[in-house]
Design an enzyme around this catalytic site. Structure first.
Site: not given
Ligand code: 5GP
Length: 169
Positions: A37, A93-94, A97, A147, A159
């Site tokens: 989302k 993507e938002d 990470d 964040v 959100r």
């Molecule tokens: P990744 O697979 O790259 O570790 O993580 C991706 C997902 O983790 C993002 O799409 C998001 O939903 C969540 N995520 C990663 N870092 C953050 C953060 O700092 N805040 C929030 N709210 N979600 C995060």
């Protein structure tokens, strides 16, 4: 909570990203794939800054759940409605990470025959990366902070903040 990126800063950067995408995709019709989302707020703002005919689709994968640490597990919750065959796909993507989510998505969507595939992410935390993946358009590079706001949640909350804040700070 401490504001990391104000509404105005986000708006200005999203506008620049939209202009860049408009130039890069001139003469083509990008197909924007939103990862729900969190990516939804960014997608709706970004799409309106792209001055080209385009199409949108949505998919959902599992993310953190209640914890603030990535489990590394990625699960498909909702698949796309439309085919990607021959399309110029732009994944929206938002935040990237560890990169595990995007790595999974790129591998999956590549098997569906898109003509091209690129990634736009509002935020990136390069210091947390576990897999190296190309992010073609990055809004802001941030430190290792959790964040919230502008689509990003903690336990489904925050959100709706118009800015991005550091959770707990
Ligand atoms: P990744 O697979 O790259 O570790 O993580 C991706 C997902 O983790 C993002 O799409 C998001 O939903 C969540 N995520 C990663 N870092 C953050 C953060 O700092 N805040 C929030 N709210 N979600 C995060």
């Amino acid at each position: 909570m401490k504001v990391l990126l104000s509404r105005d800063e986000i708006q200005a950067r999203v506008r620049e990203m939209g202009q860049q995408i408009t130039r890069d995709y001139a003469g083509r019709e990008p197909h924007l794939v939103c990862v729900l989302k969190g990516g939804c707020t960014f997608l709706t703002d970004l799409a309106r800054e792209i001055d080209l005919p385009l199409s949108l689709d949505y998919m959902a994968v599992s993310s953190y759940g209640a914890a603030t640490k990535s489990s590394g597990e990625v699960r498909m919750l909702k698949d796309l409605d439309q085919s990607l065959e021959g399309r110029d796909v732009l994944i929206v993507e938002d935040i990237v990470d560890t990169g595990l989510t995007l790595n999974y998505l790129l591998n999956l969507l590549r098997t569906r025959g898109p003509r091209s595939m690129k990634v736009a992410s509002l935020l990136s935390k390069p210091s947390r990366r576990l897999v190296e993946i190309p992010v073609d358009y990055v809004g802001f590079t941030i430190d290792d902070l959790f964040v919230v706001g502008y689509g990003l949640d903690y336990n489904e909350k925050f959100r709706n903040l118009p800015h991005i804040a550091v959770y707990g700070a």
